[in-house]
Design an enzyme around this catalytic site. Sequence first.
Site, short mmCIF file in Angstrom:
data_model
loop_
_atom_site.label_atom_id
_atom_site.label_comp_id
_atom_site.label_asym_id
_atom_site.label_seq_id
_atom_site.Cartn_x
_atom_site.Cartn_y
_atom_site.Cartn_z
N GLU A 240 0.80 -1.23 0.00
CA GLU A 240 0.00 0.00 0.00
C GLU A 240 0.83 1.27 0.00
O GLU A 240 1.70 1.47 0.85
CB GLU A 240 -0.93 0.01 1.23
N GLU A 284 -16.43 -1.50 2.36
CA GLU A 284 -15.22 -1.18 3.14
C GLU A 284 -14.27 -0.32 2.31
O GLU A 284 -13.71 0.66 2.81
CB GLU A 284 -14.53 -2.47 3.58
N GLU A 416 -8.68 -13.87 8.16
CA GLU A 416 -8.05 -12.83 7.34
C GLU A 416 -6.70 -12.42 7.92
O GLU A 416 -5.71 -12.30 7.19
CB GLU A 416 -8.95 -11.59 7.25
N LYS A 420 -2.94 -12.78 6.32
CA LYS A 420 -2.03 -11.64 6.20
C LYS A 420 -0.72 -11.92 6.92
O LYS A 420 0.36 -11.59 6.41
CB LYS A 420 -2.69 -10.38 6.75
#
Length: 433
Positions: A240, A284, A416, A420
């Site tokens: 990101e 989201e 999740e 990750k």
Amino acid sequence: MHSIFLALQSLRTQLAQALPATPGLRHFDVSFPLNDAFDPLAWLGVQRCYPQFYWQQRSGDEELAALGSLARFDSLASASRFLHTHDVAHDTRICGLNAFNPAQGVLFLPRLLWRRSAGVATLRLQLWSETSLCEDAREALNFIDNLRDAAPIRPLSVQIVQETHHPEKPEWLALIRQATETLARGDFEKVVLARATDVQCQQPVNAIALMAASRALNLNCYHFCMVFDASNAFLGSTPERLWRRRGTLLRTEALAGTVASHSDDKQAQRLGDWLMNDDKNQRENMLVVEDICQRLQHYTRTLEVLPAQVLRLRKVQHLRRCIWTELIQPDDEQCLHILQPTAAVAGLPRQAAREFIANVEPFDREWYAGSAGYLSPDQSEFCVALRSARVRDDALRLYAGAGIVSGSDPEQEWQEIENKAAGSLCLPTSFPT
């Protein structure tokens, strides 16, 4: 003979010129083609001076390695003031980390900065003194003379003794239920909760080797590593971008919404298609887009939101929408406080979500979900410090988070963060995934 050896020889020659016994900032550059197998990360790894900072753009187009500090800053605000109050070159770079709390940071003006862009590498030696550049030149020469030759990075060797989650699964499930109840009351629209995993190893962890292993496996990611001293580091491989500024042109993005990835292309495609059409994940992502646009609107010209796309990584896939705009004034301090923490790492409304996180998370995020990168008068770029680890001697702390919105299922959110964490760095297969 590596090209950096010849570059250092050239810098020694340049330092021999007469310099004034006056204060100031000066730099010497040596550029050279990339015609050998030089790895700046390996070069950093053999040095015994600190801090050290490594950063690679997720496209691989830009890479930098910084070594030694001429000036240190405890926030991006103070780093930015330094650049604006001194007579610095337009491409003078300050490197480092911003904490999850953007008012805190650890950034530095490096003595040596190796950087690669557009197929050309440049080694910059910087002098800075409030009294005498001539005196600092002597210190710089001594600094160069104490550098070590690059050596291959030894393969990562980590034998795990113990692993502890903060929180463990039962507490995590209860925490998600508490968050969804708070969401139902309307206190906030979204909150991002994280888990820290402490890993005790049998021997000290080599942060540079861990970074190299993660860089080799985690493609389409930014890679960053801040080595504070011989036994402390913070590093990660994150997909990101927080922002990229070129002059007044700004690019940022909303990366929110997650599904597992798969080694089989067809399976990964099916999972990606599901993600693109899933209401919860689309909501989201759009919450993050709307928040970023609202925060930027008073400081920018026209905002352009690009169509959603699926970003496929090794263990997970994300929804991403890129946001392009132009700043009215190029101000990196302003960018940081507008954009960090984004709704993708904190929640909405931001202040209410941050207060909830501070009250319920059983650990201090420190650098996790902050940002890593560089700033200069003409450009800046920072990535969000996710998929990261804190190294302290023989202990590792790994981090992973999940966005909680109305309808979030606690068991799915646990899975999740497991996905990750498995893709965050590169640990032995014995590490639970």
